[in-house]
Motif scaffolding. Structure first.
Motif, PDB file in Angstrom:
ATOM      1  N   ILE A 124       0.848  -1.185   0.000  1.00  0.00           N
ATOM      2  CA  ILE A 124       0.000   0.000   0.000  1.00  0.00           C
ATOM      3  C   ILE A 124       0.888   1.241   0.000  1.00  0.00           C
ATOM      4  N   THR A 125       0.657   2.113  -0.969  1.00  0.00           N
ATOM      5  CA  THR A 125       1.417   3.356  -1.067  1.00  0.00           C
ATOM      6  C   THR A 125       0.428   4.502  -1.232  1.00  0.00           C
ATOM      7  N   GLN A 126       0.953   5.698  -1.313  1.00  0.00           N
ATOM      8  CA  GLN A 126       0.131   6.831  -1.720  1.00  0.00           C
ATOM      9  C   GLN A 126       0.901   7.622  -2.763  1.00  0.00           C
ATOM     10  N   GLN A 127       0.164   8.333  -3.601  1.00  0.00           N
ATOM     11  CA  GLN A 127       0.786   9.086  -4.677  1.00  0.00           C
ATOM     12  C   GLN A 127       1.738  10.122  -4.099  1.00  0.00           C
ATOM     13  N   ARG A 128       2.955  10.146  -4.610  1.00  0.00           N
ATOM     14  CA  ARG A 128       3.941  11.095  -4.121  1.00  0.00           C
ATOM     15  C   ARG A 128       4.630  11.804  -5.278  1.00  0.00           C
ATOM     16  N   ARG A 129       4.972  13.026  -5.036  1.00  0.00           N
ATOM     17  CA  ARG A 129       5.704  13.780  -6.050  1.00  0.00           C
ATOM     18  C   ARG A 129       7.149  13.324  -6.112  1.00  0.00           C
ATOM     19  N   PHE A 130       7.643  12.757  -5.013  1.00  0.00           N
ATOM     20  CA  PHE A 130       9.037  12.322  -4.937  1.00  0.00           C
ATOM     21  C   PHE A 130       9.068  10.854  -4.507  1.00  0.00           C
ATOM     22  N   PRO A 131       8.762   9.923  -5.400  1.00  0.00           N
ATOM     23  CA  PRO A 131       8.707   8.506  -5.016  1.00  0.00           C
ATOM     24  C   PRO A 131      10.077   7.961  -4.632  1.00  0.00           C
ATOM     25  N   ASN A 132      10.055   7.009  -3.707  1.00  0.00           N
ATOM     26  CA  ASN A 132      11.288   6.356  -3.267  1.00  0.00           C
ATOM     27  C   ASN A 132      11.758   5.390  -4.350  1.00  0.00           C
ATOM     28  N   ARG A 133      12.975   5.564  -4.815  1.00  0.00           N
ATOM     29  CA  ARG A 133      13.486   4.743  -5.916  1.00  0.00           C
ATOM     30  C   ARG A 133      13.610   3.269  -5.526  1.00  0.00           C
ATOM     31  N   LEU A 134      13.992   3.022  -4.286  1.00  0.00           N
ATOM     32  CA  LEU A 134      14.123   1.630  -3.839  1.00  0.00           C
ATOM     33  C   LEU A 134      12.778   0.918  -3.886  1.00  0.00           C
ATOM     34  N   LEU A 135      11.729   1.617  -3.453  1.00  0.00           N
ATOM     35  CA  LEU A 135      10.396   1.030  -3.499  1.00  0.00           C
ATOM     36  C   LEU A 135       9.987   0.767  -4.945  1.00  0.00           C
ATOM     37  N   GLY A 136      10.329   1.686  -5.833  1.00  0.00           N
ATOM     38  CA  GLY A 136      10.031   1.490  -7.246  1.00  0.00           C
ATOM     39  C   GLY A 136      10.684   0.239  -7.795  1.00  0.00           C
ATOM     40  N   GLU A 137      11.913  -0.042  -7.365  1.00  0.00           N
ATOM     41  CA  GLU A 137      12.609  -1.252  -7.805  1.00  0.00           C
ATOM     42  C   GLU A 137      11.863  -2.504  -7.358  1.00  0.00           C
ATOM     43  N   LEU A 138      11.397  -2.498  -6.116  1.00  0.00           N
ATOM     44  CA  LEU A 138      10.699  -3.674  -5.595  1.00  0.00           C
ATOM     45  C   LEU A 138       9.366  -3.888  -6.301  1.00  0.00           C
ATOM     46  N   LEU A 139       8.598  -2.821  -6.471  1.00  0.00           N
ATOM     47  CA  LEU A 139       7.279  -2.954  -7.089  1.00  0.00           C
ATOM     48  C   LEU A 139       7.386  -3.335  -8.554  1.00  0.00           C
ATOM     49  N   ALA A 140       8.462  -2.927  -9.214  1.00  0.00           N
ATOM     50  CA  ALA A 140       8.634  -3.250 -10.635  1.00  0.00           C
ATOM     51  C   ALA A 140       8.735  -4.750 -10.857  1.00  0.00           C
ATOM     52  N   ARG A 141       9.169  -5.503  -9.856  1.00  0.00           N
ATOM     53  CA  ARG A 141       9.288  -6.955  -9.991  1.00  0.00           C
ATOM     54  C   ARG A 141       7.923  -7.614 -10.148  1.00  0.00           C
ATOM     55  N   TYR A 142       6.885  -6.930  -9.687  1.00  0.00           N
ATOM     56  CA  TYR A 142       5.551  -7.521  -9.693  1.00  0.00           C
ATOM     57  C   TYR A 142       4.665  -6.996 -10.814  1.00  0.00           C
ATOM     58  N   GLU A 143       5.112  -5.973 -11.524  1.00  0.00           N
ATOM     59  CA  GLU A 143       4.257  -5.332 -12.523  1.00  0.00           C
ATOM     60  C   GLU A 143       3.842  -6.281 -13.633  1.00  0.00           C
ATOM     61  N   ASN A 144       4.764  -7.139 -14.051  1.00  0.00           N
ATOM     62  CA  ASN A 144       4.476  -8.047 -15.163  1.00  0.00           C
ATOM     63  C   ASN A 144       4.300  -9.490 -14.715  1.00  0.00           C
ATOM     64  N   SER A 145       4.175  -9.693 -13.383  1.00  0.00           N
ATOM     65  CA  SER A 145       4.015 -11.067 -12.890  1.00  0.00           C
ATOM     66  C   SER A 145       2.558 -11.359 -12.660  1.00  0.00           C
ATOM     67  N   ASP A 146       2.227 -12.649 -12.614  1.00  0.00           N
ATOM     68  CA  ASP A 146       0.855 -13.107 -12.381  1.00  0.00           C
ATOM     69  C   ASP A 146       0.616 -13.125 -10.881  1.00  0.00           C
ATOM     70  N   PRO A 147      -0.318 -12.318 -10.340  1.00  0.00           N
ATOM     71  CA  PRO A 147      -0.564 -12.298  -8.910  1.00  0.00           C
ATOM     72  C   PRO A 147      -1.080 -13.609  -8.353  1.00  0.00           C
ATOM     73  N   ASN A 148      -1.508 -14.516  -9.225  1.00  0.00           N
ATOM     74  CA  ASN A 148      -2.028 -15.810  -8.761  1.00  0.00           C
ATOM     75  C   ASN A 148      -0.925 -16.837  -8.545  1.00  0.00           C
ATOM     76  N   THR A 149       0.345 -16.396  -8.745  1.00  0.00           N
ATOM     77  CA  THR A 149       1.471 -17.269  -8.470  1.00  0.00           C
ATOM     78  C   THR A 149       2.183 -16.787  -7.220  1.00  0.00           C
ATOM     79  N   SER A 150       3.132 -17.581  -6.758  1.00  0.00           N
ATOM     80  CA  SER A 150       3.870 -17.202  -5.574  1.00  0.00           C
ATOM     81  C   SER A 150       4.698 -15.964  -5.862  1.00  0.00           C
ATOM     82  N   ALA A 151       5.073 -15.277  -4.795  1.00  0.00           N
ATOM     83  CA  ALA A 151       5.912 -14.102  -4.941  1.00  0.00           C
ATOM     84  C   ALA A 151       7.241 -14.509  -5.533  1.00  0.00           C
ATOM     85  N   PRO A 152       7.855 -13.624  -6.363  1.00  0.00           N
ATOM     86  CA  PRO A 152       9.153 -13.962  -6.928  1.00  0.00           C
ATOM     87  C   PRO A 152      10.169 -14.222  -5.843  1.00  0.00           C
ATOM     88  N   ALA A 153      11.021 -15.216  -6.094  1.00  0.00           N
ATOM     89  CA  ALA A 153      12.056 -15.539  -5.096  1.00  0.00           C
ATOM     90  C   ALA A 153      13.264 -14.658  -5.294  1.00  0.00           C
TER      91      ALA A 153
END
Length: 302
Positions: free
Chosen positions: A273-302
């Motif tokens: 859960i995040t909120q819209q920010r003008r200055f997003p945290n780059r580290l968080l962006g890296e983590l969330l990018a791993r899930y953007e193209n993954s199927d949520p019905n599968t296990s989390a990436p290892a």
């Protein structure tokens, strides 16, 4: 290009850490009015408000939290200089502040944060709490993300963003019974002791509905709202435990526990859960990018 007034920045830094104009003024041996003027000058120079006043407290805005992170780095420069001269590497790390529900699977938290663990340029701050407390911290920019197994309610004042990371299967697990009869669901739930998540859990609600439809009143030996504790109970109990397999992943792989039944159409969802920010945290962006193209019905990436 504007040049930063470091005296103003130091005044801001003192107020931000004290959380009070009065205490900071006493520490700096300045009047409150003079200190307030310096803060306003810095805000004008930066083009952003750095504090919100909530009652008698000063609360950092998003820009204020970012400014504080940089100010902390700036005023630790003397220590870094001494470290360099003494042959020790300087500490230039990015910070990610994570809030996680107290009841959330520790294994899932670990999987989400794994890409950043051990990185010398990253400092992770992980806080546990209730949904209400963590969302308040998120709104106050004290943390960057909340990890939860339920989505946050949204409204026009707090436009939280729910990122679905994974839908995890839910199973009945227990200690191995190599000589026992084959488990039958739902028939054997009439006589099988069971350990369940607490009543405020979505998967508990769904399980209770299945039992009601089958006309079965299960023998409940424990109700636990903490997944870490539920994991320990599963190891010790002779009954079965309703739990996402990711929670007891190590026990299943080492055969301390075995999966007796994978619940049909019953899953637990995991959210960032995040909120819209003008200055997003780059580290968080890296983590969330791993899930953007993954199927949520599968296990989390290892």
């Amino acid at each position: 290009m504007k040049s930063l007034n470091f005296n103003h920045l130091r005044y801001f830094w003192a107020v931000a850490h004290e959380g009070s104009l009065t205490r900071a003024a006493e520490r700096l041996n300045l009047s409150q009015s003079a200190l307030s003027v310096q803060i306003h000058k810095l805000e004008h120079q930066m083009g952003h408000q750095l504090f919100d006043r909530v009652g008698k407290r000063l609360v950092l805005t998003e820009a204020g939290q970012i400014a504080l992170d940089y100010a902390d780095s700036v005023f630790s420069a003397g220590d870094e200089l001494m470290s360099t001269l003494e042959g020790r590497p300087a500490d230039k790390r990015q910070v990610l502040r994570v809030g996680a529900l107290t009841t959330l699977s520790r294994n899932f938290q670990l999987e989400f944060l794994r890409p950043l663990i051990g990185r010398s340029d990253v400092e992770l701050i992980v806080r546990s709490g209730t949904m209400r407390d963590l969302l308040a911290q998120l709104e106050a920019h004290a943390i960057d993300v909340v990890l939860s197994n339920s989505a946050a309610l949204r409204d026009s004042r707090t436009p939280f963003r729910n990122h679905l990371l994974s839908d995890q299967a839910v199973s009945l697990v227990g200690r191995p019974r190599p000589d026992g009869p084959r488990f039958r669901f739902p028939e054997d739930m009439r006589t099988e002791p069971v350990l369940l998540p607490s009543l405020d859990s979505d998967i508990r609600v769904a399980f209770d509905r299945l039992m009601d439809l089958a006309g079965i009143r299960p023998i409940i030996v424990a109700e636990v709202d903490d997944m870490a504790m539920l994991r320990l109970f599963a190891r010790e109990s002779s009954g079965l435990t309703l739990v996402p397999p990711i929670v007891v992943r190590d026990e299943l792989s080492s055969a301390v526990l075995t999966e007796y039944y994978r619940m049909p159409r019953l899953t637990e969802s995991f959210y960032a859960i995040t909120q819209q920010r003008r200055f997003p945290n780059r580290l968080l962006g890296e983590l969330l990018a791993r899930y953007e193209n993954s199927d949520p019905n599968t296990s989390a990436p290892a």
